[in-house]
Design an enzyme around this catalytic site. Structure first.
Site, short mmCIF file in Angstrom:
data_model
loop_
_atom_site.label_atom_id
_atom_site.label_comp_id
_atom_site.label_asym_id
_atom_site.label_seq_id
_atom_site.Cartn_x
_atom_site.Cartn_y
_atom_site.Cartn_z
CB VAL A 146 30.70 69.29 36.28
CG1 VAL A 146 29.77 68.22 36.87
CG2 VAL A 146 30.48 70.63 36.95
CB VAL A 153 18.46 73.11 41.65
CG1 VAL A 153 18.12 74.25 42.61
CG2 VAL A 153 17.63 73.24 40.37
CE LYS A 198 22.50 75.43 36.30
NZ LYS A 198 23.98 75.43 36.09
CB VAL A 211 31.00 63.04 23.22
CG1 VAL A 211 30.89 64.00 22.04
CG2 VAL A 211 30.66 61.62 22.78
N GLY A 230 23.83 72.54 43.44
CA GLY A 230 25.04 71.72 43.52
C GLY A 230 24.92 70.53 44.46
CD GLU A 255 19.33 66.25 44.06
OE1 GLU A 255 19.22 67.45 44.39
OE2 GLU A 255 18.46 65.40 44.29
CE LYS A 291 21.68 77.00 39.42
NZ LYS A 291 22.83 77.52 40.19
CB ALA A 295 25.60 51.26 42.51
#
Length: 425
Positions: free
Chosen positions: A15, A128, A103, A44, A130, A125, A201, A34
């Site tokens: 991810v 839960v 989660k 890290v 994806g 967000e 979740k 944005a």
């Protein structure tokens, strides 16, 4: 020149790597949305030498990230509970925004994190379902609603395993091995198949919908390890599908909150959600019935939700304090009581493997009747000296089923422990 916001990432796995890649490759489009340029300032990881292909600085010390004034948003993607919680506390102490997909940490420390954030941006967000924006839906889009309840499929690995068992007529271990081959399941898939991941979740969604603060140990959580191919086939023959389902049902001031395998009628939308997809079906007094589904796992799918939080925070960067309460409530009044396990009411699928002898079925139904359990449907199949008996009961309290099965299991014609699966109607 456009304002810039630096992002620090803790964990560059599937991810985290996707988050960095999307920010780099779609920077112009994200800036247009944005109103500010987003860039990864540093990351890290445990072993920096494995990530030399990234263009930003990478270290193994989270203090490097926390002390960097250019890092305004910290994205935590390392997993675990207590270590990321300690990092989250430091992030808020440094007055930085936090985005997480964790989660498990939220299930155990949601209330602590609310108190620690104190007006700082806090997004989750990606924790839960994806790529399905269910957090935003419950927290923002449906604030007008009093939720009568919801049910959902929240773990793609377990859903893939169950789907594969029926599709290929294979047993549990074969389907799980296929999930691991395809990268849908970890080498240690325990949290996926034992219900732990989906249970976490469910608690996050319950806090968003009802404001309740409940720990995983306080609700019923069961996994799919005991589901056999025969159960999948019998359920299909009887007009059901078996899914790992998270359930929330509000009845006055009592909340029935649980996660377990369940038989769903084939006309239930969730029964047709297969593979690694997640879904939720909910009822609100204003919106009535709503059903959403999509892919619940994968690097880019989850990264999509992470970046949604980042962009949302960037849009409100000049607001102080941050105007959005993390779980949608400015005040938490835990008015709802969680229904005890023994008071749960459900119809049940029961499977018995017995010696094929005269009177066995009559003994089973008699024992059930002794505890006030009536039978709605019976299916029996014999093979050699054994018989498999499937019973569908009418709705009854959990404690009655438990007592009845304890009595039946003592009978000498029972060859294996009875299988019990709740039916969600």
């Amino acid at each position: 020149m456009m304002e810039r916001i630096g992002i620090g990432i803790v964990g560059l796995g599937t991810v985290g790597g996707s988050v960095a890649k999307i920010i780099e490759e779609h920077g112009k489009r994200l800036a247009q949305r944005a109103g500010v340029e987003l860039y990864v300032k540093r990351a890290v990881v445990r072993n920096p030498s494995k990530y030399h292909h990234f263009s930003f600085p990478i270290s193994c010390d989270v203090e490097d990230l926390l002390k960097d004034d250019d890092v305004e948003i910290v994205v935590e993607l390392m997993g675990g509970v207590e270590t990321p919680f300690e990092i989250a506390k430091k992030v808020f102490k440094c007055k930085k925004a936090l985005v997480t997909a964790n989660k498990a940490m939220l299930a155990y420390h949601a209330q602590d994190l609310i108190e620690l954030s104190k007006g700082l941006p806090f997004g989750f967000e990606a924790s839960v379902c994806g790529g399905v924006p269910i957090i935003e839906i419950l927290r923002d889009s449906l604030v007008a609603n009093d939720f009568g309840g919801f049910e959902g499929i929240f773990n793609g690995t377990s859903n893939f395993v169950l789907s594969k068992m029926l599709e290929d007529r294979c047993d549990f271990s074969q389907a799980l091995h296929k999930a691991q081959e395809l990268g849908y399941a970890e080498a240690d898939p325990s949290l996926d198949i034992n219900g732990g991941d989906a249970g976490h979740k469910l608690l996050i969604l319950a806090k968003l919908a009802y404001g309740v603060c409940v720990k995983p140990e306080e609700i019923l959580v069961e996994g799919i390890e005991q589901i056999g191919l025969e159960d999948m086939c019998f359920a299909d023959e009887l007009g059901y599908a078996i899914k790992l389902v998270g359930i929330a049902k509000k009845d006055g001031e009592v909340l029935d909150l649980r996660l377990h395998p369940a038989l769903l009628h084939k006309d239930n939308d969730l029964s047709n959600v297969n593979g690694v997809k997640n879904a939720i079906s909910l009822h609100g007094d204003c919106v009535k019935d709503l059903f959403v589904s999509g892919f619940g796992a994968g690097g880019e799918v989850t990264a999509s939700a992470v970046i949604a939080d980042i962009v949302h925070i960037a849009r409100l960067r000049n607001a102080s304090p941050y105007p959005c309460p993390p779980f949608g409530f400015f005040e938490y009044q835990n008015l709802l009581k969680i229904k005890p396990l023994e008071e749960i009411q459900s119809a049940y699928y029961l499977r018995f493997i017995v010696r094929d002898e005269y009177g066995v079925l009559a003994n089973i139904t008699s024992s059930l009747a002794h505890f006030g359990i009536s039978v709605k449907q019976i299916l029996q199949k014999s093979s050699h000296s054994e018989a498999t008996i499937i019973l569908i009961t009418h709705c009854v309290q959990e404690k009655n089923i438990t007592l009845a099965l304890q009595e039946i299991q003592k009978m000498d014609w029972i060859l294996t422990s009875p299988c019990k699966i709740r039916i969600n109607e």
